[in-house]
Design a protein around this motif. Structure first.
Motif, PDB file in Angstrom:
ATOM      1  N   MET A 169     -52.233 -28.817  -8.705  1.00 48.61           N
ATOM      2  CA  MET A 169     -52.031 -29.486  -7.419  1.00 48.61           C
ATOM      3  C   MET A 169     -50.548 -29.785  -7.221  1.00 48.61           C
ATOM      4  SD  MET A 169     -53.710 -33.015  -6.006  1.00 48.61           S
ATOM      5  CE  MET A 169     -52.972 -33.985  -7.296  1.00 48.61           C
ATOM      6  N   GLU A 170     -50.133 -29.718  -5.990  1.00 49.25           N
ATOM      7  CA  GLU A 170     -48.749 -30.033  -5.640  1.00 49.25           C
ATOM      8  C   GLU A 170     -48.735 -30.832  -4.344  1.00 49.25           C
ATOM      9  OE1 GLU A 170     -44.806 -27.526  -6.197  1.00 49.25           O
ATOM     10  OE2 GLU A 170     -45.990 -26.767  -4.542  1.00 49.25           O
ATOM     11  N   ILE A 171     -47.965 -31.922  -4.330  1.00 52.05           N
ATOM     12  CA  ILE A 171     -47.847 -32.751  -3.131  1.00 52.05           C
ATOM     13  C   ILE A 171     -46.559 -32.369  -2.420  1.00 52.05           C
ATOM     14  CG2 ILE A 171     -47.698 -35.100  -2.218  1.00 52.05           C
ATOM     15  CD1 ILE A 171     -49.013 -35.992  -4.903  1.00 52.05           C
ATOM     16  N   LYS A 172     -46.693 -31.940  -1.179  1.00 46.57           N
ATOM     17  CA  LYS A 172     -45.551 -31.536  -0.367  1.00 46.57           C
ATOM     18  C   LYS A 172     -45.274 -32.622   0.673  1.00 46.57           C
ATOM     19  CE  LYS A 172     -44.952 -27.028  -1.559  1.00 46.57           C
ATOM     20  NZ  LYS A 172     -43.675 -26.374  -1.886  1.00 46.57           N
ATOM     21  N   ILE A 173     -44.016 -32.995   0.831  1.00 46.74           N
ATOM     22  CA  ILE A 173     -43.633 -33.943   1.874  1.00 46.74           C
ATOM     23  C   ILE A 173     -42.528 -33.328   2.716  1.00 46.74           C
ATOM     24  CG2 ILE A 173     -42.619 -36.198   2.375  1.00 46.74           C
ATOM     25  CD1 ILE A 173     -43.990 -37.292  -0.064  1.00 46.74           C
ATOM     26  N   GLY A 174     -42.751 -33.277   4.015  1.00 47.20           N
ATOM     27  CA  GLY A 174     -41.761 -32.780   4.960  1.00 47.20           C
ATOM     28  C   GLY A 174     -41.328 -33.897   5.889  1.00 47.20           C
ATOM     29  N   ILE A 175     -40.036 -34.026   6.105  1.00 50.15           N
ATOM     30  CA  ILE A 175     -39.483 -35.077   6.968  1.00 50.15           C
ATOM     31  C   ILE A 175     -38.486 -34.443   7.931  1.00 50.15           C
ATOM     32  CG2 ILE A 175     -38.091 -37.196   7.045  1.00 50.15           C
ATOM     33  CD1 ILE A 175     -39.053 -37.644   4.081  1.00 50.15           C
ATOM     34  N   ALA A 176     -38.590 -34.785   9.198  1.00 55.49           N
ATOM     35  CA  ALA A 176     -37.621 -34.337  10.201  1.00 55.49           C
ATOM     36  C   ALA A 176     -37.297 -35.517  11.107  1.00 55.49           C
ATOM     37  CB  ALA A 176     -38.176 -33.172  11.014  1.00 55.49           C
ATOM     38  N   LYS A 177     -36.013 -35.755  11.354  1.00 57.01           N
ATOM     39  CA  LYS A 177     -35.642 -36.910  12.176  1.00 57.01           C
ATOM     40  C   LYS A 177     -34.423 -36.602  13.031  1.00 57.01           C
ATOM     41  CE  LYS A 177     -33.933 -40.530  10.083  1.00 57.01           C
ATOM     42  NZ  LYS A 177     -33.649 -41.639   9.154  1.00 57.01           N
TER      43      LYS A 177
ATOM     44  N   ILE B  79     -51.404 -31.807   0.605  1.00 58.19           N
ATOM     45  CA  ILE B  79     -51.966 -31.733  -0.743  1.00 58.19           C
ATOM     46  C   ILE B  79     -52.320 -30.273  -0.998  1.00 58.19           C
ATOM     47  CG2 ILE B  79     -53.633 -32.683  -2.358  1.00 58.19           C
ATOM     48  CD1 ILE B  79     -51.862 -34.787  -0.976  1.00 58.19           C
ATOM     49  N   SER B  80     -51.461 -29.596  -1.744  1.00 56.50           N
ATOM     50  CA  SER B  80     -51.610 -28.153  -1.955  1.00 56.50           C
ATOM     51  C   SER B  80     -52.279 -27.872  -3.297  1.00 56.50           C
ATOM     52  CB  SER B  80     -50.226 -27.496  -1.905  1.00 56.50           C
ATOM     53  OG  SER B  80     -50.296 -26.146  -2.302  1.00 56.50           O
ATOM     54  N   ASP B  81     -53.037 -26.781  -3.344  1.00 56.40           N
ATOM     55  CA  ASP B  81     -53.666 -26.386  -4.607  1.00 56.40           C
ATOM     56  C   ASP B  81     -52.778 -25.437  -5.404  1.00 56.40           C
ATOM     57  OD1 ASP B  81     -53.832 -24.129  -3.089  1.00 56.40           O
ATOM     58  OD2 ASP B  81     -56.003 -23.883  -3.247  1.00 56.40           O
ATOM     59  N   LYS B  82     -51.555 -25.259  -4.934  1.00 60.74           N
ATOM     60  CA  LYS B  82     -50.624 -24.383  -5.635  1.00 60.74           C
ATOM     61  C   LYS B  82     -50.255 -24.972  -6.992  1.00 60.74           C
ATOM     62  CE  LYS B  82     -46.188 -21.983  -5.000  1.00 60.74           C
ATOM     63  NZ  LYS B  82     -45.037 -21.790  -4.100  1.00 60.74           N
ATOM     64  N   GLU B  83     -50.331 -24.170  -8.021  1.00 60.88           N
ATOM     65  CA  GLU B  83     -50.011 -24.617  -9.365  1.00 60.88           C
ATOM     66  C   GLU B  83     -48.651 -24.076  -9.798  1.00 60.88           C
ATOM     67  OE1 GLU B  83     -51.599 -26.664 -11.267  1.00 60.88           O
ATOM     68  OE2 GLU B  83     -53.502 -26.875 -10.201  1.00 60.88           O
ATOM     69  N   ARG B  84     -47.847 -24.943 -10.396  1.00 59.54           N
ATOM     70  CA  ARG B  84     -46.565 -24.513 -10.950  1.00 59.54           C
ATOM     71  C   ARG B  84     -46.676 -24.477 -12.477  1.00 59.54           C
ATOM     72  NH1 ARG B  84     -42.424 -23.820  -7.680  1.00 59.54           N
ATOM     73  NH2 ARG B  84     -42.528 -24.652  -5.557  1.00 59.54           N
ATOM     74  N   VAL B  85     -46.258 -23.376 -13.074  1.00 61.15           N
ATOM     75  CA  VAL B  85     -46.443 -23.171 -14.504  1.00 61.15           C
ATOM     76  C   VAL B  85     -45.793 -24.277 -15.327  1.00 61.15           C
ATOM     77  CG1 VAL B  85     -45.990 -21.612 -16.435  1.00 61.15           C
ATOM     78  CG2 VAL B  85     -46.593 -20.680 -14.181  1.00 61.15           C
TER      79      VAL B  85
ATOM     80  N   ILE C 147     -42.483 -28.421 -12.695  1.00 61.24           N
ATOM     81  CA  ILE C 147     -41.160 -28.921 -12.326  1.00 61.24           C
ATOM     82  C   ILE C 147     -41.255 -29.701 -11.012  1.00 61.24           C
ATOM     83  CG2 ILE C 147     -38.814 -28.251 -11.677  1.00 61.24           C
ATOM     84  CD1 ILE C 147     -39.224 -25.715 -13.380  1.00 61.24           C
ATOM     85  N   GLN C 148     -40.731 -30.913 -11.001  1.00 62.35           N
ATOM     86  CA  GLN C 148     -40.691 -31.720  -9.790  1.00 62.35           C
ATOM     87  C   GLN C 148     -39.406 -31.401  -9.033  1.00 62.35           C
ATOM     88  OE1 GLN C 148     -41.172 -35.816 -10.853  1.00 62.35           O
ATOM     89  NE2 GLN C 148     -43.170 -35.509 -11.777  1.00 62.35           N
ATOM     90  N   LYS C 149     -39.531 -31.145  -7.725  1.00 57.25           N
ATOM     91  CA  LYS C 149     -38.379 -30.765  -6.931  1.00 57.25           C
ATOM     92  C   LYS C 149     -38.321 -31.568  -5.636  1.00 57.25           C
ATOM     93  CE  LYS C 149     -39.193 -26.408  -6.334  1.00 57.25           C
ATOM     94  NZ  LYS C 149     -38.951 -25.000  -5.954  1.00 57.25           N
ATOM     95  N   MET C 150     -37.116 -31.768  -5.150  1.00 57.83           N
ATOM     96  CA  MET C 150     -36.916 -32.389  -3.843  1.00 57.83           C
ATOM     97  C   MET C 150     -35.703 -31.734  -3.193  1.00 57.83           C
ATOM     98  SD  MET C 150     -36.314 -36.396  -2.813  1.00 57.83           S
ATOM     99  CE  MET C 150     -37.953 -36.875  -3.307  1.00 57.83           C
ATOM    100  N   SER C 151     -35.841 -31.420  -1.921  1.00 63.77           N
ATOM    101  CA  SER C 151     -34.748 -30.784  -1.191  1.00 63.77           C
ATOM    102  C   SER C 151     -34.416 -31.643   0.030  1.00 63.77           C
ATOM    103  CB  SER C 151     -35.159 -29.372  -0.747  1.00 63.77           C
ATOM    104  OG  SER C 151     -34.133 -28.773   0.008  1.00 63.77           O
ATOM    105  N   VAL C 152     -33.129 -31.931   0.226  1.00 63.15           N
ATOM    106  CA  VAL C 152     -32.694 -32.782   1.327  1.00 63.15           C
ATOM    107  C   VAL C 152     -31.584 -32.089   2.095  1.00 63.15           C
ATOM    108  CG1 VAL C 152     -31.686 -34.999   1.980  1.00 63.15           C
ATOM    109  CG2 VAL C 152     -33.292 -34.887   0.069  1.00 63.15           C
ATOM    110  N   SER C 153     -31.671 -32.101   3.423  1.00 61.79           N
ATOM    111  CA  SER C 153     -30.595 -31.608   4.272  1.00 61.79           C
ATOM    112  C   SER C 153     -30.175 -32.749   5.185  1.00 61.79           C
ATOM    113  CB  SER C 153     -31.083 -30.400   5.101  1.00 61.79           C
ATOM    114  OG  SER C 153     -30.081 -29.980   5.994  1.00 61.79           O
ATOM    115  N   PHE C 154     -28.908 -33.177   5.086  1.00 58.68           N
ATOM    116  CA  PHE C 154     -28.452 -34.370   5.788  1.00 58.68           C
ATOM    117  C   PHE C 154     -27.139 -34.063   6.511  1.00 58.68           C
ATOM    118  CE2 PHE C 154     -26.581 -38.538   6.356  1.00 58.68           C
ATOM    119  CZ  PHE C 154     -27.684 -39.347   6.631  1.00 58.68           C
ATOM    120  N   PRO C 155     -27.209 -33.713   7.790  1.00 54.67           N
ATOM    121  CA  PRO C 155     -25.961 -33.422   8.516  1.00 54.67           C
ATOM    122  C   PRO C 155     -25.139 -34.680   8.758  1.00 54.67           C
ATOM    123  CG  PRO C 155     -27.832 -33.405  10.005  1.00 54.67           C
ATOM    124  CD  PRO C 155     -28.399 -33.567   8.627  1.00 54.67           C
TER     125      PRO C 155
END
Length: 234
Positions: A1-9, A216-222, A225-233
């Protein structure tokens, strides 16, 4: 399982700072929470308020407090330091791996939309913001965690998009964006809803706009690895 969070503002047009704040907090017994707040007004004063709210909420979640207790405590905190004269909306979206449930609370005039295997539910019951009324309680919801589930919420800049230009935000368009995408597409969904709202405001938003999506994704990562990506202009 993988939890995805998307934010746009997006901040209000011609205003230096966005009065909305959003934060992600790891839950000590497993899982993650997204915290969304919209401070009263706009600009720097609103940003200070919303930052106070989400920072307090994130600290309480990290300490192991339950979501309902978090919302109440943050309300009491804001009410005390602002003497009941400043309000803020507060929405918590949590994937609680300890209980294998999704928990969310609302003190906002904007809904939480939940897509699951049987369709889509919209939680939009009337509820007061935090910080003003001495006695306040959040609207709390807890549902079983499902693979493929999506949770979406936003601030009132999205809900009021187009109003100052004689246009009406079509909620069906938001539902369409959610229904046509999947849990792995959390960031794309957030950006698409924001883009739709911006078109209604001719790309000059009449209020701060923020969209938060949890998938809530069923995608499995071998290697888990926990990842976070941020784009902040800037």
């Amino acid at each position: 399982m993988e939890i995805k969070i998307g934010i746009a503002k997006m901040k209000k047009y011609a205003v230096e700072e966005c009065g909305d704040s959003v934060e992600v907090a790891e839950r000590p017994r497993g899982g993650i929470s997204a915290i969304l707040a919209d401070g009263q007004g706009s600009g720097k004063a609103a940003k200070i308020t919303s930052s106070l709210v989400i920072n307090k909420a994130a600290a309480l979640i990290a300490d192991g407090a339950r979501d309902g207790a978090v919302a109440r405590a943050v309300h009491d905190y804001l009410y005390a330091i602002k003497d009941g004269k400043v309000s803020s909306t507060l929405t918590l979206l949590s994937a609680d791996l300890d209980t294998q449930t999704v928990v969310f609370s609302r003190n906002s005039n904007c809904p939480v939309i939940v897509k699951h295997q049987f369709g889509m539910d919209v939680y939009d019951e009337e509820i007061s913001s935090i910080g003003v009324h001495k006695r306040m309680k959040p609207l709390m919801y807890q549902i079983p965690l499902e693979m493929g589930m999506l949770l979406v919420s936003y601030t009132d800049g999205i809900q009021a998009a187009g109003r100052k230009r004689g246009k009406v935000m079509n909620f069906g368009m938001i539902e369409k964006i959610i229904s046509e995408n999947h849990a792995e597409d959390a960031t794309f969904i957030a950006e698409s809803i924001l883009e739709y709202a911006l078109t209604l405001d001719d790309y000059r938003p009449g209020d701060d706009m923020t969209v938060v999506v949890m998938g809530i994704s069923d995608k499995e990562r071998v290697h888990n690895i926990q990842k976070m990506s941020v784009s902040f202009p800037c």
